[in-house]
Each structure stands twice: as structure tokens, then as C-alpha cells.
Scaffold this motif. Sequence first.
Motif: not given
Length: 476
Positions: A60-88
Amino acid sequence: MTATTATEWEMVVGLEVHCELATATKLFCACRNAFGDEPNTNVCPVCLGLPGSLPVLNRHAVELAMRVGLALHSSVEPSLFHRKNYFYPDMPKDYQVSQYDEPLNVGGWLDLPDGSRVGVTRAHMEEDTGKTTHVGGGGGRIHGADHSLVDYNRAGVPLVEIVSEPDIRSSEQAKAYVNELRAILVAIGASDARMEEGSLRIDANVSLRRPGAEAFGTRAEIKNLNSVRSLGRALEYEVRRQAGRLEAGEPVVQETRHWNEDEGRTSSMRSKEEAYDYRYFPEPDLVPLAPSDEWLAGVRAALPVLPADRRVALAAAAGVAGTDPAVATVVHLGLDDLVLAAVAAGAGGRLALNRAANELAHGAVPDAAAFAGVLRMEGDGRLTATQAKAVLAELVASGGDPEAIAKAKGFEALDGGVVAAAVDAAIAAAPEEWARFVAGEAKVAGFFVGKVMAATAGKADGKAVTALLRERMADR
Ligand code: ADP
Ligand code: MG
Ligand code: ZN
């Protein structure tokens, strides 16, 4: 600080808006996504990053994120998740899962009510961090605090980060951008976009350049903007601060700055992190995200009409410019269907927009047919503006039929001939004032309007009386 004017420097702003998605559960686990629960009650091994736990992506989160992209006229593309490392301490895993160089939504734009367009660079998915509260001494900031409390209920809540192009040129435009974005997010059901609850958070990047210059100046990134009003204030402050430095021959430093609402100023927080500080690498526990064409088409088909398109349709039906402020107000109030129905029922577009924007901003909405009825009566000259507003107020308060309300209030239709006769009588009775009016003293019109009002028990329309006076002058 050196005084500066808008013509000496041009403000360049790009906004990064973090928006919490309105899912029932978190991005990678089944914990509740809810604001205001007892701290550290919506947690599990996955969002606490305990060894051996594995993330499962929330569809459902992916679906809502897709709605955001479509509403902003973005191109919805294959994507990847990364780890952003930090120590807070706000991320128990010591990294945040975020999309980095291959985001879900690429490019796009957002059209503002004033007709300007702001480019969108990307709108990527990520998980929210926990929430740290610094207690004692430091006024809510870490420096000088006695200790800090951390709540992991928010850790792992799905976010979309919407990054704008540096297309914004004024604090007013920046505020309009955020307001428009909020309206879109709410309209598509992606987020409640409540800034006061932190479900929408803004970082503002701002730099200055000389008008006409190509190159951008060095930017500062401002954090801790908790309202649209703070955003505007912080940008105005930052322009003065940066202009002061530049005019004194000192460079603007690229850094992260903290907005202090009480003091009304920004202060340096830390130097800007670079991407390499985060040692991004692909999240090994998640597969690439590639929504199918069918899924995407289904999401697109289910989108509601967006505010910008509603403004275009309303302006066209009402016969006014798309940038007309009343159009934006009526859409913002959700009264466009009412105005469209009134126009279809024969009411004037301009009048319907103005009455809806100004008289219906608070309180209940009248029945569409009755609204159209009172507008037609006013448009036909059977009610003055003041009378029409009174009838409308009554319709909003208790409903009913506009004709009957007008009658009950004694707003009898004034025959055009009665008004004309009263105008002629007023002119005949005051030759001196009439001579002054004819000689060009326009304000004497008020004297005659007053006489005609007195003669008609206030039922004449002031504008009609003034028009008659001009006619009489031209006919002399
Ligand atoms: P980072 O990855 O360091 O956050 P980005 O290049 O992604 O930097 O830009 C972040 C935001 O800063 C974007 O909204 C962008 O439009 C804005 N931005 C970039 N350069 C400038 C500048 N010179 N002045 C104002 N805003 C800028
Ligand atoms: Mg950034
Ligand atoms: Zn969890």
C-alpha cells in the motif's frame, strides 16, 4: 546587517518535502503507523533493526508513493532501495532505508494558482526515523540539553521525499508550492499532510544571485520549519542574512541551518554532508521495485481530478482567467461543484465565484439550486448586492427558497422606473450639487446616491444609481 532590496538580489529556492504516507502499518513491518501513541509501543524486531529480522515491503505504501508520482507528472520507474548509513540514535539500525540514485518517481512538475510551474526533480520512498526529544537546558536543541529521549514509533513509517528543482523565486511562491502540494497529497489520499503533527516536513534550500545572472549562488539548507508561515519567515530572514554577507564581501557557507521560531532567525547547525558521508549501498534484503504496467494503469485510473485541473475547468466554465484568485479560493474551499452547478443553472460566472469565495468561506454550503437562484436574482437586478448577501446568509443559516426569503425581508423588486424617477427628482432638488457633479466632481455622486436611497428606503442599487447619474450627465 546591510539593508537590501529585492531588485538587488534574486532569491533561488528549492524545497525538499518529507511526507508521511497514510498507511495502516509501517514500510517494512506490521507495526502500526499512528501519530500520538505511547512512545515505543509500535515497535518490533524489524523496525528496531534486531539481528536476523528481515524487511517486507508494504504494497500500500508503494501504491501511495505511485499516486504521488503520477499526481506530480513524474515518470514512475523501476527503483532500488539503498542503505544510508549514519549514527544518530534516532535510527536503531544505524542506517535508513531510502531510494538513492534510482528513485521511484523521476521528474515532474506542479502548477501553482498564480500560473507558475515548479519542476520536481524526484519523489522517492524512504523510511522515517525515530523522534528524538532533547530535554532540559538547550531549548529543545541537543546543545545544552541534559539528556535526550527517543521514540521509535516513527522509525520505519513510510515517507515520500519530494525534491523540487531550484525554480522558486520568492517566499510567497515557496508558500504557495507547499500549500498546493498539501492539497494534492490530501486529495489523492496519500497523506494527511499535517505539518503540526510532523506528517509533512520541509527543508528549504536558499541561495542568492544577481538578477539576470545564470549561475546559482552557494546555498544554505534550513531545517525545523514547522509551518508554512515559518517557511516564509525563514526565507525572508535568510535572504537578509545572505545579502548582508555578500555585500560585506563574505562568502555564503554551504551548511545546514536551524530555524529558531521564537528568535526569528536561523543559526548554523553543521556543515553540509556529502553523499559519500553516508556510504550508500544497495539494501541486500530487498529486491528491486518494479511496478507492473497494469498496476500503474490502475493507480492512474483511480486518481481524482487534481486541484490544478479543477481550477482550469472552473475558470473555463466561469469565463475568467485561470489565475483569478477567486478560482483558487473556490477550489481550495471545495466549492467548485457548487459554482459549476450555479453557472449551469444560468448564474453569472464572475458573480458565482465572488459570492462563493467571499460569502461561503465559513459555515454550511447552501443548496445548489437555491444558490443559483439568488445569484440569478442579483444578476437580473432584482436584488442589490447587499440584499443578495443577506439572502445568501439566510440560505446558509436555515435553507429555504430565495424568492420567499427576499420577500420576507421586504426586498421587493424595485422597478427600474422608480429608481430613475428618484434620480431625476434628486437632481431637480439639488441644482448646485448637480452642477458640481457635471463639472467633474465625481465624489458628489455619493450625495445623490444617498438621496435616492432615502427615497427608496434603501432598496436601490448604488451602482445602478451612479450609472443613471452618468447617463443623465451624458444626455444633458
Ligand atoms: P542534496 O542531495 O545535497 O540535498 P540536491 O542537489 O539534491 O542536494 O538539492 C537539494 C535541493 O536543493 C533541491 O530542492 C534543489 O532544488 C535545491 N538546490 C540546489 N542548488 C540550489 C541553489 N544553488 N540554491 C537554492 N536551492 C538549490
Ligand atoms: Mg537533501
Ligand atoms: Zn516494526
